[in-house]
Design a protein around this motif. Structure first.
Motif, PDB file in Angstrom:
ATOM      1  N   GLY A  57      -4.050  18.305   3.991  1.00  0.00           N
ATOM      2  CA  GLY A  57      -4.772  17.377   4.846  1.00  0.00           C
ATOM      3  C   GLY A  57      -4.423  17.371   6.322  1.00  0.00           C
ATOM      4  N   LEU A  99       2.258  18.800  -7.077  1.00  0.00           N
ATOM      5  CA  LEU A  99       3.084  17.599  -7.079  1.00  0.00           C
ATOM      6  C   LEU A  99       4.045  17.565  -8.249  1.00  0.00           C
ATOM      7  N   ASP A 124       1.582  17.878   6.117  1.00  0.00           N
ATOM      8  CA  ASP A 124       1.181  17.307   4.829  1.00  0.00           C
ATOM      9  C   ASP A 124       1.940  18.066   3.738  1.00  0.00           C
ATOM     10  N   ARG A 184       1.486  18.138   0.571  1.00  0.00           N
ATOM     11  CA  ARG A 184       0.789  18.451  -0.678  1.00  0.00           C
ATOM     12  C   ARG A 184       0.345  19.911  -0.747  1.00  0.00           C
ATOM     13  N   LEU A 198       0.865   4.029  -2.778  1.00  0.00           N
ATOM     14  CA  LEU A 198       0.344   5.334  -2.361  1.00  0.00           C
ATOM     15  C   LEU A 198       1.340   6.466  -2.599  1.00  0.00           C
ATOM     16  N   ASN A 250       6.337  12.690   5.000  1.00  0.00           N
ATOM     17  CA  ASN A 250       4.920  13.023   4.982  1.00  0.00           C
ATOM     18  C   ASN A 250       4.158  12.206   6.017  1.00  0.00           C
ATOM     19  N   TYR A 251       4.033  10.889   5.785  1.00  0.00           N
ATOM     20  CA  TYR A 251       3.234  10.085   6.712  1.00  0.00           C
ATOM     21  C   TYR A 251       3.851  10.068   8.110  1.00  0.00           C
ATOM     22  N   SER A 253       0.838  -1.204   0.000  1.00  0.00           N
ATOM     23  CA  SER A 253       0.000   0.000   0.000  1.00  0.00           C
ATOM     24  C   SER A 253       0.870   1.250   0.000  1.00  0.00           C
ATOM     25  N   TYR A 254       2.007   1.213   0.739  1.00  0.00           N
ATOM     26  CA  TYR A 254       2.903   2.383   0.713  1.00  0.00           C
ATOM     27  C   TYR A 254       3.499   2.582  -0.676  1.00  0.00           C
ATOM     28  N   ARG A 267       1.670   7.928  -6.071  1.00  0.00           N
ATOM     29  CA  ARG A 267       0.410   8.466  -6.569  1.00  0.00           C
ATOM     30  C   ARG A 267      -0.023   9.692  -5.771  1.00  0.00           C
ATOM     31  N   GLU A 268       0.035   9.588  -4.442  1.00  0.00           N
ATOM     32  CA  GLU A 268      -0.483  10.687  -3.626  1.00  0.00           C
ATOM     33  C   GLU A 268       0.531  11.798  -3.436  1.00  0.00           C
ATOM     34  N   LEU A 269       1.825  11.437  -3.279  1.00  0.00           N
ATOM     35  CA  LEU A 269       2.834  12.437  -2.950  1.00  0.00           C
ATOM     36  C   LEU A 269       3.707  12.799  -4.132  1.00  0.00           C
TER      37      LEU A 269
END
Lengths: 229, 112
Positions: A183, A193, A187, A189, A40, A57-58, A36-37, A43-45
């Motif tokens: 978020g 990006l 975060d 974002r 993710l 980030n996380y 999942s990392y 795609r997300e970061l």
């Protein structure tokens, strides 16, 4: 007796490494959490380097805590060693043995190389292996080299402390910006990006990486300078 | 073919690394151990990295940089260590015979 212990150590480590090499199997699939990392983070970061994405980030709050621990170490070392140098114990720099010409010239050649490498590690943290912590440590190793080569070299501890504080404050401010515009706290974002793998990409991760590099480099340099004095 | 050449280079490099380790165990005093460790491992590193360049031609520039870095740092650090050891008076093995650094300091002291 000595020979026997050497033979024993060699066989022990040989067997240990042999067992590691024999039992090693290439894992064919990732664990669910790792998968999942891995999916993710790009795609997300927008960061190809998954580890930096996680760390900044996380788990950026954790990273902030680690830097705070390093700051406590620097403060503690300053508290213990930061007094006026005792002339009877410490070697005054004038009588210290000068380092040889070979070391001095090699330092002049190597110090810029090491600094550039540190900058590369810091600024490529979101693309390839690297990041602020490692780059900061490399930066501090450059300072060790200068301290070794030049006994008279004076480190401006106050300036380093100021730089470090500014970097720390900016780090927290970027985190608060994430709280307001994205978020949550830290975060990354808040910035666009960009394209995956480009130099200016992955949101605020390069900025956090740079601030982290400055902060870690300054903290380690202060610790080293205190030990020298 | 390129992979074969690379493998042979890496093998030779590994042999030099092994001889460095052997030197660390077998040499009689601190200076010769340092010498064995530095010289052989510098050459071993260079050979291994050159062999790696045959495997991954795309890495060549980075590997050349690493080789340059090792060639710069390894002998210099060994020199600094050996010099420091000499100044604090770590003895040489009995049959060394010549001590050029001590002789140089004596001539410097005797003629001001």
């Amino acid at each position: 007796m000595r020979r026997a212990s050497i033979v024993f150590a060699i066989t022990f480590f040989g067997l240990l490494f042999a067992s590691v090499a024999i039992n090693h199997t290439q894992s064919v699939s990732l664990w669910p959490l790792a998968r999942s990392y891995v999916e993710l983070v790009p795609r997300e970061l927008g960061a190809p380097n998954v580890i930096t994405g996680i760390l900044l980030n996380y788990r950026a709050f954790d990273t902030l805590g680690e830097v705070a621990v390093l700051f406590m170490v620097a403060a503690g070392v300053g508290l213990v060693l930061g007094r006026q140098p005792n002339p009877t114990v410490a070697d005054p720099p004038e009588t210290a043995r000068p380092s040889s010409e070979i070391v001095q010239i090699a330092t002049r050649i190597l110090a810029p190389l090491i600094s550039v490498f540190a900058a590369y590690i810091i600024m490529n943290g979101h693309i390839s292996a690297g990041g602020g912590f490692q780059g900061g440590a490399v930066l501090a190793s450059c300072l060790i080299l200068w301290l070794l080569a030049d006994a008279q070299f004076q480190v401006d501890v106050k300036l380093l402390g100021l730089l470090e504080s500014v970097a720390g404050v900016l780090f927290v401010l970027v985190g608060i910006a994430g709280l307001i515009f994205a978020g949550g706290f830290l975060d990354t974002r808040v910035l666009p990006l960009g394209q995956l793998g480009a130099f200016f990409s992955a949101g605020a991760i390069p900025i956090l990486s740079l601030l982290l590099g400055i902060k870690v480099g300054c903290e380690l340099s202060v610790i080293l300078a205190r030990f020298r004095a | 073919m390129a992979e074969l050449v690379g493998s042979i280079l890496i093998l030779i490099g590994a042999f030099f690394h092994f001889s460095a380790g052997l030197g660390m165990v077998r040499m009689p005093d601190a200076y010769t151990r340092m010498q064995a460790g530095t010289k052989a491992s510098t050459l071993g590193n260079t050979l291994v990295l050159t062999g790696l360049a045959f495997y991954h031609p795309g890495w060549t520039l980075k590997l050349v940089l690493i080789i340059y870095f090792v060639l710069m740092t390894n002998p210099v650090s060994s020199h600094a260590l050996a010099r420091a050891a000499h100044f604090i008076g770590i003895p040489m093995a009995g049959n060394s015979g010549i001590d050029a650094l001590r002789d140089a300091q004596q001539t410097k002291r005797s003629d001001p």
